[in-house]
Design a protein around this motif. Structure first.
Motif, PDB file in Angstrom:
ATOM      1  N   ARG A 102     -70.459  23.103  70.220  1.00  0.00           N
ATOM      2  CA  ARG A 102     -68.986  22.373  70.721  1.00  0.00           C
ATOM      3  C   ARG A 102     -67.996  22.643  69.881  1.00  0.00           C
ATOM      4  O   ARG A 102     -67.976  22.648  68.727  1.00  0.00           O
ATOM      5  CB  ARG A 102     -69.265  20.785  70.704  1.00  0.00           C
ATOM      6  CG  ARG A 102     -70.646  20.541  71.962  1.00  0.00           C
ATOM      7  CD  ARG A 102     -70.862  19.053  72.062  1.00  0.00           C
ATOM      8  NE  ARG A 102     -69.799  18.565  73.134  1.00  0.00           N
ATOM      9  CZ  ARG A 102     -69.168  17.526  72.763  1.00  0.00           C
ATOM     10  NH1 ARG A 102     -68.821  17.119  71.604  1.00  0.00           N
ATOM     11  NH2 ARG A 102     -68.401  17.096  73.669  1.00  0.00           N
ATOM     12  N   ALA A 156     -77.123  18.637  80.284  1.00  0.00           N
ATOM     13  CA  ALA A 156     -76.843  18.037  78.926  1.00  0.00           C
ATOM     14  C   ALA A 156     -76.832  19.129  77.862  1.00  0.00           C
ATOM     15  O   ALA A 156     -75.976  19.035  76.934  1.00  0.00           O
ATOM     16  CB  ALA A 156     -77.754  17.139  78.877  1.00  0.00           C
ATOM     17  N   HIS A 171     -74.848  18.234  74.309  1.00  0.00           N
ATOM     18  CA  HIS A 171     -75.305  16.757  74.256  1.00  0.00           C
ATOM     19  C   HIS A 171     -76.772  16.606  73.824  1.00  0.00           C
ATOM     20  O   HIS A 171     -77.154  15.418  73.917  1.00  0.00           O
ATOM     21  CB  HIS A 171     -75.022  15.879  75.351  1.00  0.00           C
ATOM     22  CG  HIS A 171     -73.309  15.755  75.726  1.00  0.00           C
ATOM     23  ND1 HIS A 171     -72.367  15.576  74.583  1.00  0.00           N
ATOM     24  CD2 HIS A 171     -72.714  16.089  76.903  1.00  0.00           C
ATOM     25  CE1 HIS A 171     -71.247  15.681  75.017  1.00  0.00           C
ATOM     26  NE2 HIS A 171     -71.353  15.734  76.344  1.00  0.00           N
ATOM     27  N   ARG A 172     -77.483  17.719  74.299  1.00  0.00           N
ATOM     28  CA  ARG A 172     -79.003  17.500  73.875  1.00  0.00           C
ATOM     29  C   ARG A 172     -79.570  18.631  73.299  1.00  0.00           C
ATOM     30  O   ARG A 172     -78.822  19.941  73.489  1.00  0.00           O
ATOM     31  CB  ARG A 172     -79.597  17.498  75.163  1.00  0.00           C
ATOM     32  CG  ARG A 172     -81.277  17.019  75.107  1.00  0.00           C
ATOM     33  CD  ARG A 172     -81.760  16.652  76.353  1.00  0.00           C
ATOM     34  NE  ARG A 172     -83.385  16.441  76.053  1.00  0.00           N
ATOM     35  CZ  ARG A 172     -84.092  15.988  77.042  1.00  0.00           C
ATOM     36  NH1 ARG A 172     -83.619  15.714  78.436  1.00  0.00           N
ATOM     37  NH2 ARG A 172     -85.340  15.901  76.886  1.00  0.00           N
ATOM     38  N   VAL A 228     -72.736  12.439  71.730  1.00  0.00           N
ATOM     39  CA  VAL A 228     -73.010  11.571  72.907  1.00  0.00           C
ATOM     40  C   VAL A 228     -71.539  11.661  73.695  1.00  0.00           C
ATOM     41  O   VAL A 228     -70.511  11.765  73.475  1.00  0.00           O
ATOM     42  CB  VAL A 228     -73.299  10.277  72.489  1.00  0.00           C
ATOM     43  CG1 VAL A 228     -73.336   9.218  73.704  1.00  0.00           C
ATOM     44  CG2 VAL A 228     -74.210  10.061  71.520  1.00  0.00           C
ATOM     45  N   PRO A 229     -71.971  11.708  75.099  1.00  0.00           N
ATOM     46  CA  PRO A 229     -70.765  12.030  76.083  1.00  0.00           C
ATOM     47  C   PRO A 229     -69.735  10.605  75.943  1.00  0.00           C
ATOM     48  O   PRO A 229     -70.290   9.316  75.551  1.00  0.00           O
ATOM     49  CB  PRO A 229     -71.445  11.750  77.394  1.00  0.00           C
ATOM     50  CG  PRO A 229     -72.695  12.178  77.113  1.00  0.00           C
ATOM     51  CD  PRO A 229     -73.264  11.707  75.612  1.00  0.00           C
ATOM     52  N   LEU A 259     -81.682  12.168  72.796  1.00  0.00           N
ATOM     53  CA  LEU A 259     -80.473  13.698  72.814  1.00  0.00           C
ATOM     54  C   LEU A 259     -81.392  14.507  71.716  1.00  0.00           C
ATOM     55  O   LEU A 259     -81.040  15.704  72.034  1.00  0.00           O
ATOM     56  CB  LEU A 259     -79.170  13.371  72.731  1.00  0.00           C
ATOM     57  CG  LEU A 259     -78.580  12.381  73.835  1.00  0.00           C
ATOM     58  CD1 LEU A 259     -77.137  12.333  73.451  1.00  0.00           C
ATOM     59  CD2 LEU A 259     -78.774  12.938  75.271  1.00  0.00           C
TER      60      LEU A 259
END
Length: 326
Positions: free
Chosen positions: A28, A57, A62-63, A99-100, A144
Motif C-alpha cells: 500500500r 481485503a 488489509h489482510r 486496518v480500514p 487480518l
C-alpha cells in the motif's frame, strides 16, 4: 514442480514445518483502479479457495495473502511482481496489518461514548472503554494477519532437515533444467526414503539415500548457476567483434561442465529408478550408491573450479568491452 506435494509449492517457500515466519501483503497505498485489477487476478488465482470478501481485503492490503518461510518470501514477492501484483514481505513478529479507516472510526466512537458515559455518572466506563477498544484492535490484527492462503498441515515423509534443504533449494532455483531434474530425483528418492524408514535394519542405506538427495540439491544449484553464467557469456559473445582462442576454450570447458552436471543428475535419477524396485540394502546396491555419491561429490568440487574460471572469463569480457581494439 512440486515434488513434496505441498499446498504451497517449494518455489514459493511452502513447507510442512513451522518455519513459515513471514507474511506477504499487497503493498500500500494502491490506487483504486489498480486495486480492482489486483483483486480480479487474485480471485482467478484463488478460485474456490477463498471468499470474494477475503480476496477484496487482501487486494486492499488489509489482510495477509500467505505465510511463508523467510527464505522463500523474496521469491513470492518477485513472482507476484511479474504478474503486476505489488507485494511486500514482513516478518510476522513485526507485522501490522493496515486496518480500514472506518474501523478506527468505530474504535474512536467506542472510546468517545465510553468517556461520555463515564463523565455522566458511570466512572467505570472511563477505563473500560479504552480496554474494549484495545481488544478490538488486537482482535482485528489477529484476524487480518491470518493469511487467506495457508499450507495444509500434513505429516512429512522426510526428516525435517532434509525437507528444509529441499525447500530452500527449490526456492533458489528458477524454472529450467536444474529444477526439473531435481524435482524428478526428489519424487523417486522420497519414495525409497519412506520405504527404508519403515525398518530400523536399513539405517545404513537410508543414510546413503539421504546423502545422495542432499548432494543432488547441491548439484542442481551448481547447474543453475552455470546455466545463468553461460547465458551471460553468450550475450557478451554476440556483442564482441573478436574473441581470443583462450576465451572461447574457457567457455567450452564451462559448457562441458554444465553438461556433466546435467548428466550427473540424470544418472542419479536412473539409479534411484532402478533401486526403487530392488533391495537397496544389498551389497551391490550399497556399493553402487557409494560410487555415485563419490562421483557427485567430485562434480561439486569440479564446479568450484568452473565457477572461478567463469569469473575470470567475465572479468576478461569486461576488459574487452572497455577496450574493443584489444
Amino acid at each position: 514442480s512440486e515434488p513434496l506435494g505441498l499446498e504451497v509449492c517449494p518455489r514459493c517457500g511452502g513447507t510442512s514445518s513451522d518455519a513459515a515466519d513471514t507474511l506477504v501483503f499487497i503493498r500500500r497505498p494502491i490506487p483504486s483502479e489498480k486495486q480492482h485489477t489486483v483483486s480480479d487476478y487474485l480471485k482467478t488465482l484463488l478460485a474456490g479457495r477463498a471468499e470474494d470478501a477475503a480476496v477484496e481485503a487482501v487486494a486492499a492490503g488489509h489482510r495477509a495473502l500467505v505465510r511463508v518461510p523467510s527464505d522463500g518470501a523474496e521469491t513470492v514477492v518477485r513472482n507476484l511482481a511479474l504478474r503486476k501484483v505489488p507485494a511486500q514481505a514482513v516478518h510476522a513478529s513485526r507485522a501490522w496489518a493496515p486496518v480500514p479507516w472506518r474501523f478506527y472510526g468505530m474504535v474512536g466512537l467506542v472510546i468517545g461514548i465510553g468517556g461520555a458515559a463515564g463523565v455522566m455518572g458511570l466512572p467505570i466506563m472511563l477505563w473500560m472503554s479504552p480496554l474494549v477498544a484495545g481488544l478490538l484492535v488486537l482482535g482485528a490484527q489477529v484476524r487480518l494477519q491470518r493469511p487467506v492462503v495457508a499450507p495444509l498441515r500434513r505429516v512429512s515423509k522426510l526428516p525435517t532437515e532434509l525437507e528444509k534443504k529441499i525447500v530452500e533449494t527449490f526456492a533458489q532455483l528458477p524454472v529450467g533444467t536444474a529444477r526439473s531434474l531435481l524435482a524428478d530425483v526428489i519424487r523417486i528418492g522420497q519414495g525409497i526414503h519412506t520405504t527404508l524408514s519403515a525398518s530400523d535394519s536399513h539405517a545404513a542405506a537410508l543414510e546413503q539415500i539421504t546423502d545422495l538427495i542432499v548432494r543432488s540439491c547441491e548439484v542442481a544449484i551448481d547447474l543453475s548457476d552455470l546455466d545463468e553464467s553461460l547465458s551471460r557469456l553468450a550475450r557478451h559473445r554476440e556483442q564482441l567483434p573478436r574473441l581470443s582462442a583462450d576465451w572461447l576454450e574457457g567457455v567450452s570447458r564451462c559448457e562441458r561442465m554444465r553438461d556433466a552436471l546435467t548428466q550427473q543428475l540424470l544418472e542419479v535419477m536412473s539409479l534411484l529408478g532402478r533401486l526403487r524396485g530392488q533391495t537397496v540394502e544389498s551389497s551391490a546396491a550399497r556399493e553402487e550408491l557409494a560410487e555415485l555419491i563419490r562421483e557427485v561429490e567430485a562434480q561439486v568440487e569440479a564446479h568450484l573450479l568452473a565457477a572461478r574460471e567463469i569469473e575470470q572469463l567475465l572479468d576478461a569480457t569486461d576488459v574487452m568491452q572497455e577496450s574493443p581494439a584489444a
